[in-house]
Design an enzyme around this catalytic site. Structure first.
Site, mmCIF file in Angstrom:
data_model
loop_
_atom_site.group_PDB
_atom_site.id
_atom_site.type_symbol
_atom_site.label_atom_id
_atom_site.label_comp_id
_atom_site.label_asym_id
_atom_site.label_seq_id
_atom_site.Cartn_x
_atom_site.Cartn_y
_atom_site.Cartn_z
ATOM 1 N N GLU A 123 0.841 -1.204 0.000
ATOM 2 C CA GLU A 123 0.000 0.000 0.000
ATOM 3 C C GLU A 123 0.873 1.250 0.000
ATOM 4 O OE1 GLU A 123 -2.308 -0.311 3.596
ATOM 5 O OE2 GLU A 123 -2.992 -2.345 3.142
ATOM 6 N N LYS B 124 2.029 4.670 1.495
ATOM 7 C CA LYS B 124 1.939 5.159 2.871
ATOM 8 C C LYS B 124 1.591 6.642 2.858
ATOM 9 C CE LYS B 124 4.197 5.040 7.340
ATOM 10 N NZ LYS B 124 3.942 6.433 7.674
ATOM 11 N N LYS C 58 10.200 3.388 3.970
ATOM 12 C CA LYS C 58 10.058 4.840 3.819
ATOM 13 C C LYS C 58 10.938 5.368 2.692
ATOM 14 C CE LYS C 58 8.532 7.168 7.115
ATOM 15 N NZ LYS C 58 8.436 7.149 8.560
ATOM 16 N N CYS D 264 15.109 48.392 -16.275
ATOM 17 C CA CYS D 264 15.825 47.367 -15.519
ATOM 18 C C CYS D 264 15.922 46.085 -16.341
ATOM 19 C CB CYS D 264 15.085 47.114 -14.204
ATOM 20 S SG CYS D 264 15.727 45.715 -13.276
ATOM 21 N N CYS E 245 19.908 46.102 -11.877
ATOM 22 C CA CYS E 245 20.181 47.377 -12.531
ATOM 23 C C CYS E 245 20.792 48.415 -11.591
ATOM 24 C CB CYS E 245 18.901 47.928 -13.176
ATOM 25 S SG CYS E 245 17.708 48.513 -11.969
ATOM 26 N N ASP F 152 0.890 10.299 3.985
ATOM 27 C CA ASP F 152 1.524 11.105 5.022
ATOM 28 C C ASP F 152 0.459 12.008 5.628
ATOM 29 O OD1 ASP F 152 3.413 12.084 6.636
ATOM 30 O OD2 ASP F 152 4.516 13.202 5.102
ATOM 31 N N TYR G 188 -7.637 1.795 5.544
ATOM 32 C CA TYR G 188 -6.660 0.733 5.295
ATOM 33 C C TYR G 188 -6.737 -0.458 6.235
ATOM 34 C CZ TYR G 188 -3.804 3.503 8.593
ATOM 35 O OH TYR G 188 -3.334 4.213 9.658
ATOM 36 N N CYS H 215 18.821 47.389 -6.480
ATOM 37 C CA CYS H 215 18.388 46.259 -7.310
ATOM 38 C C CYS H 215 19.627 45.506 -7.801
ATOM 39 C CB CYS H 215 17.572 46.773 -8.496
ATOM 40 S SG CYS H 215 17.263 45.509 -9.746
ATOM 41 N N CYS I 150 12.375 46.927 -6.964
ATOM 42 C CA CYS I 150 13.299 47.776 -7.715
ATOM 43 C C CYS I 150 12.500 49.012 -8.119
ATOM 44 C CB CYS I 150 13.774 47.015 -8.951
ATOM 45 S SG CYS I 150 14.591 48.046 -10.165
HETATM 46 C C1 9MJ Z 1 -0.761 4.683 5.743
HETATM 47 N N1 9MJ Z 1 -0.291 5.640 6.525
HETATM 48 O O1 9MJ Z 1 -1.069 4.906 4.585
HETATM 49 C C2 9MJ Z 1 -1.063 1.780 7.712
HETATM 50 N N2 9MJ Z 1 -0.934 3.368 6.295
HETATM 51 O O2 9MJ Z 1 -1.423 -0.197 9.057
HETATM 52 C C3 9MJ Z 1 -1.325 2.233 5.642
HETATM 53 N N3 9MJ Z 1 -0.775 3.073 7.589
HETATM 54 C C4 9MJ Z 1 -1.040 1.058 8.964
HETATM 55 N N4 9MJ Z 1 -1.410 1.243 6.524
HETATM 56 C C5 9MJ Z 1 -1.291 -0.573 10.360
HETATM 57 N N5 9MJ Z 1 -1.590 2.168 4.307
HETATM 58 C C6 9MJ Z 1 -0.828 0.483 11.068
HETATM 59 C C7 9MJ Z 1 -0.672 1.528 10.187
#
Ligand code: 9MJ
Length: 672
Positions: free
Chosen positions: A115, A117, A316, A435, A413, A119, A227, A410, A428
């Site tokens: 999957e 991840k 990561k 210029c 010029c 943020d 998820y 500036c 400027c």
């Molecule tokens: C994120 N952040 O997209 C988990 N996560 O599964 C996905 N986080 C996760 N899975 C178990 N796709 C703990 C966290």
């Protein structure tokens, strides 16, 4: 409408709205245009306002946010919310794979679910009898905060599950995030309003969920992906995690379409590479991939160590935020004369790319953040955008760091700089014609893809043409000859002929492109299109007064003044005439007459909360009648439309003696 008929109609409307939301957010396959969706929602809200007793907490109308809270209450998670162990390289991934095989005492390849991840922020959402019931943040994994009211405002989240065999009680877990488009728009607006901006979409999502006033959360563009499942009562769970995700999607929850089943650690590593490649193009920030053993029985066998499952790992991406030393700050002049500070950095790798320059936005921000030469600064690189300096680590100072004085001349010029009173930018003082720096930037803008789109005329070439004295303005471009061009370094006969040809083609353009190409201060593509459609011809636009300009959607007093001033300058009029004499041409546009412009010429400001309509709906209704809707009260405001809890705008309107309409008077106005 009798209450019986109303109840029946509401039922149909809710079902239809839920179906359309599902098609839009989950299937990514909408069936009706947004306006039609809004019309259905509007009808629902109207009926609900007549029969408040028929409003359910999970009606699609309840996403606007209810009463503010005093504080968040704590929620103890029934099952702890886990964190994930991290891997930053393939070796760690292989070691993870070996441990999984060891513990399961098997040599058979393991199937994983891979999957992206997200943020964002982990969230736990409880549905009871299929109805949205409660949402809580992860907190420390054991106890989180109750953010039920804020999460309810997220359009992509179903407030009622759909389909069959819905468990009486189901905890869905997922990630709340802010899509990049929404994040950028939010920050832009916040900066304009002098409000706090967010350093990244994650902080923006977190800050939005932490609002005590759900109406504020409602105004933030949040989204969600599910998820996993936490507690589930009365659900005969399938055998695999992948099937769980499929079931969540079938129940109406958004699940990432990038999720895949992969075989063994080599499959995981390939997936990581695939996603890394797509990363910059995704509409949201991700910071890696998550790999989970697919078989739920195997997951159970593997169990946990402390707070993290043994059956999952996050691989990561290399950090996108790094710290490096600020070596120097230089100022660059833009096409409007604004001087932008640029950070020269000790080269550092951010997400696999070496960065040695970053933008500091403007002098104001530089002073506000108290950034000094020699400081350790935080650099952030997101996707393809120019890296930014987002902060400074003041604790690492030696005392030798030097504050950065505002430039007095500036850099292009040598003219003196000025700082207009109500602007954050230092400029400027020379005009664009005096210029070289401004000139080059104005020509780059003029020729850019979204303006006149002169293919083959890149930034470097424009700088070369200006510094060689071959062009002084964009008009000169159209008088360039192949003979002149071949005298330039690295310019062959063929490229020269191609460029002359491209310039010839660029002469046939459109009115919006031409207006945008002129580079009028704060007139971007959207505004150029708006004024072009409103006035239809350049001549009409040139003659427009600021009042007429303000009739255009999204043109406020500042932009109207910029446009009016631009066309009133003789040098600009001469430039336009010269461009037309050089052969630039475009067809006029058909002017879109509002069908029913009974409120034309009036400007309204909307504030507070209304029982029947959202502020956006009121705005759209007023605009459809030809009125303008502005963001702040001024002497030009026709009336303030004030709902409940109106604040500073109401006092200002009272101070200025501007009429104030309540909801009833608004309804009369709209009906008239
Ligand atoms: C994120 N952040 O997209 C988990 N996560 O599964 C996905 N986080 C996760 N899975 C178990 N796709 C703990 C966290």
């Amino acid at each position: 409408m009798s209450i019986k008929v109303a109840r029946q109609r509401l039922k149909t409307l809710v079902a239809d709205l839920e179906e359309h939301s599902y098609r839009y957010y989950v299937l990514d396959d909408p069936e009706i245009p947004d306006a039609q969706f809004d019309a259905l929602l509007h009808e629902l809200i109207e009926i609900e306002s007549k029969y408040p007793e028929l409003v359910s907490a999970n009606s699609p109308s309840q996403r606007v946010g209810g009463q503010p809270l005093d504080k968040f209450t704590q929620v103890k998670h029934e099952l702890p919310m886990l964190s994930l162990n991290n891997a930053f390289d393939a070796d760690t991934m292989h070691a993870f794979g070996e441990r999984v095989l060891d513990r399961l005492q098997t040599e058979q390849e393991i199937e994983y679910v891979a999957e992206p991840k997200l943020d964002g922020l982990a969230i736990s959402i409880i549905y009871q009898q299929g109805e949205y019931h409660q949402a809580a943040t992860r907190g420390d994994g054991t106890t989180g905060e109750d953010v039920t009211l804020n999460v309810r405002t997220i359009d992509a989240l179903p407030l009622r599950l759909r389909g069959k065999n819905i468990p009486p009680r189901l905890e869905v877990r997922g990630e709340i995030y802010m899509p990049l488009v929404g994040f950028d728009a939010y920050n832009k607006q916040a900066e304009k309003n002098g409000e706090k901006t967010f350093a990244n979409p994650r902080n923006a999502a977190a800050g939005s969920l932490r609002q005590l006033d759900p109406a504020i959360a409602a105004s933030r563009p949040l989204a969600i992906f599910a998820y996993s499942v936490g507690v589930s009562d009365g659900w005969d769970m399938p055998a695999t995690h992948y099937e769980v995700l499929q079931q969540l999607q079938a129940w109406g929850l958004p699940v990432s379409s990038l999720i895949k089943r992969v075989q063994g650690i080599s499959g995981c590593l390939n997936y990581y590479e695939e996603i890394a490649e797509q990363r910059a193009k995704l509409p949201y920030d991700i910071d890696g991939v998550v790999l989970k053993v697919n078989d739920l029985q195997q997951q159970e066998q593997l169990g946990f160590v402390s707070r993290a499952p043994r059956w999952a790992i996050a691989q990561k991406f290399p950090a996108q935020e790094v710290v490096t030393k600020l070596l120097e700050v230089e100022f660059q002049v833009g096409r409007t004369g604004a001087l932008t500070p640029v950070a020269r950095l000790e080269p550092v790798s951010v997400g696999g790319v070496t960065v040695s320059n970053a933008t500091l936005h403007n002098m104001d921000e530089l002073q506000r953040k108290d950034i000094r030469v020699g400081d350790q600064v935080v650099i952030r690189r997101a996707g393809d955008v120019i890296p930014q300096v987002t902060g400074v680590i003041a604790s690492k100072r030696s005392g030798k760091e030097k504050p950065i004085p505002a430039p007095t001349t500036c850099p292009a010029c040598g003219s003196d700089t000025i700082q207009p009173e109500d602007e954050v930018e230092i400029r400027c003082s020379a005009s664009a014609y005096e210029c070289d720096g401004q000139r080059a930037e104005a020509i780059k803008h003029f020729a850019a893809r979204r303006a006149l789109d002169v293919s083959g005329l890149g930034n470097k070439l424009v700088e070369q043409l200006v510094s060689e004295g071959l062009i002084k303005s964009c008009v000169d471009l159209f008088h360039l000859t192949t003979e002149q061009l071949v005298t330039l370094e690295r310019m062959g006969e063929k490229s020269a002929a191609n460029l002359v040809n491209a310039l010839e083609q660029a002469k046939h353009t459109t009115l919006p492109r031409f207006i945008y190409a002129l580079g009028i201060h704060e007139v971007g593509e959207a505004t150029a299109l708006g004024v072009a459609q409103h006035f239809g011809s350049l001549q009409k636009l040139q003659q427009a007064t600021t009042e007429q300009l303000e009739e255009v959607d999204d043109v406020g007093p500042v932009v109207a003044k910029n446009i009016q001033e631009y066309f009133s300058l003789e040098s600009n009029q001469e430039l336009i005439t010269a461009l037309q004499s050089a052969g630039l041409e475009w067809p006029d546009l058909e002017v879109l007459e509002p069908e029913n412009a009974s409120l034309a010429g009036n400007t309204y400001v909307i504030t507070g909360k209304f029982s029947e309509l959202t502020r956006n709906e009121i705005k759209a209704s007023l605009q459809s009648l030809g009125a303008k809707v502005a963001g702040s009260v001024s002497s030009k405001t026709t009336a303030l439309i004030a709902g409940e809890k109106a604040g500073s705008k109401l006092s200002k309107a009272n101070d200025l003696g501007i009429p104030v309409y309540d909801e009833q008077q608004l309804n009369k106005l709209l009906d008239s």
